[in-house]
Design a protein around this motif. Structure first.
Motif, PDB file in Angstrom:
ATOM      1  N   LEU A  44       0.828  -1.208   0.000  1.00  0.00           N
ATOM      2  CA  LEU A  44       0.000   0.000   0.000  1.00  0.00           C
ATOM      3  C   LEU A  44       0.861   1.256   0.000  1.00  0.00           C
ATOM      4  O   LEU A  44       0.535   2.243  -0.679  1.00  0.00           O
ATOM      5  N   HIS A  51      -2.561   6.443  -6.099  1.00  0.00           N
ATOM      6  CA  HIS A  51      -3.821   6.984  -5.587  1.00  0.00           C
ATOM      7  C   HIS A  51      -3.768   8.508  -5.492  1.00  0.00           C
ATOM      8  O   HIS A  51      -4.779   9.188  -5.672  1.00  0.00           O
ATOM      9  N   HIS A 133      -7.052   5.375   1.569  1.00  0.00           N
ATOM     10  CA  HIS A 133      -6.599   4.003   1.783  1.00  0.00           C
ATOM     11  C   HIS A 133      -5.776   3.802   3.057  1.00  0.00           C
ATOM     12  O   HIS A 133      -5.884   2.745   3.687  1.00  0.00           O
TER      13      HIS A 133
END
Length: 357
Positions: A44, A51, A133
């Motif tokens: 991530l 993102h 996120h």
């Protein structure tokens, strides 16, 4: 959940985050649930830039390490110890607190989230489209450590409903909307703020290099980033620009370079007088809010008059950097490392959450 239990859960989160570093992430056998979360979080971190283009791995790792330093048993105890009476007297009824989070820098809303949970309330969270996120991932980790948090953390995408209080962060325009929309609810509404530095011309090269950290960290997108310099009459910027040279590689990042080119062109077309080193422009301007890749400066006659000016402008200022020239000033290079008790806009979030009915 007791306060001690909640503190221990966040200490465990700090332990989990401590494994992740720009120089190399290393698993620790003592950390809970690494088999489920470690690899996914590392992925991530590196996906974050897809993102949000400003969330480079370097910036995300820096944010994570800042929270590693904050989420220790010692810091949590120091932070919360001043509220022992408020915790004792606080309304035992759980409140649902709506959080409308910003997304200008990674995990910018984590302190509000932490404050809501640590005070025994429920967090109803609307994340920014720029940061959707990281916090939900960390919330999942917290729930895995203590399932009692499962009903305390709710993420929503649509309209916020059924809440008792709100903490909302936005720009000056959205703040006016928030103030109207939430006028019947207890609230903390945060607006645009910027940070400033006071220079005397006697700063060491190390201090000025540290000031560069305050300017360039997160590409200057945070409210704690220095966007304005106050300098004495006759100040020479030679030493300043020499120290800033350490950060020259920022221009190789495309989004920053595009902003540099655009803002410089706008200034030049407007016939503004600029000082420029190839990756940062500085311009004499009374405003506190400078665009990305630029810093404004203003001359001052004496420190006493400047201090009065800063007091009058306090609602526009997040923090002030100097060599102890003003009360509560921050050391060079420390603006992006706030302590748990360094509240945004100087509004005590814990007191608000413990005393709001």
């Amino acid at each position: 959940m007791t306060l001690e239990t909640k503190k221990s859960v966040f200490v465990e989160l700090g332990n989990f985050l401590s494994q992740f570093s720009e120089t190399g992430s290393i698993q620790k056998s003592s950390v809970l649930h690494n088999d489920i979360f470690f690899d996914d979080f590392e992925k991530l971190i590196h996906l974050s830039q897809s993102h949000n283009g400003w969330y480079t791995p370097e910036q995300v790792y820096f944010s994570i390490q800042s929270w590693v330093e904050a989420l220790t048993e010692e810091n949590l105890e120091k932070w919360l110890s001043k509220y022992k009476e408020e915790f004792t007297q606080a309304d035992k009824k759980e409140k649902t607190v709506a959080l409308i989070l910003a997304g200008n820098i990674p995990l910018v809303g984590f302190h509000d989230f932490l404050s809501v949970i640590i005070t025994g309330n429920k967090a109803l969270i609307k994340t920014s489209s720029n940061d959707q996120h990281l916090l939900p991932f960390l919330a999942k980790y917290l729930i895995s450590v203590d399932e009692n948090l499962k009903d305390k953390i709710i993420f929503v995408e649509g309209k916020l409903e059924n809440f008792d209080a709100v903490i909302a962060t936005g720009n000056n325009n959205t703040a006016r909307y928030f103030e109207y929309y939430f006028k019947d609810k207890p609230s903390i509404i945060r607006k645009n703020r910027n940070s400033a530095a006071i220079l005397t011309g006697k700063e060491t090269n190390e201090e000025l290099e540290n000031l560069g950290e305050d300017i360039f960290r997160y590409f200057g997108l945070g409210c704690r980033n220095v966007s304005k310099l106050f300098v004495p009459k006759g100040y020479s910027f030679d030493a300043f620009f020499q120290a800033m040279f350490k950060y020259q590689d920022v221009i190789h990042y495309e989004k920053y370079a595009n902003n540099y080119d655009y803002n410089k062109a706008v200034f030049l077309m407007s016939n503004f007088k600029l000082l420029d080193n190839g990756f940062l422009t500085i311009k004499e301007d009374a405003s506190y809010a400078s665009p990305i890749s630029s810093v404004f400066y203003e001359y001052y006659q004496n420190l006493e008059e400047l201090e009065k000016r800063l007091e009058n402008d306090s609602e526009q200022i997040q923090c002030i950097v100097s060599s102890n020239l003003t009360p509560n000033s921050i050391k060079f290079g420390e603006t992006q490392k706030p302590q748990l008790w360094d509240y945004a806009d100087n509004v005590d979030t814990i007191t608000f959450l413990l005393t709001t009915k």
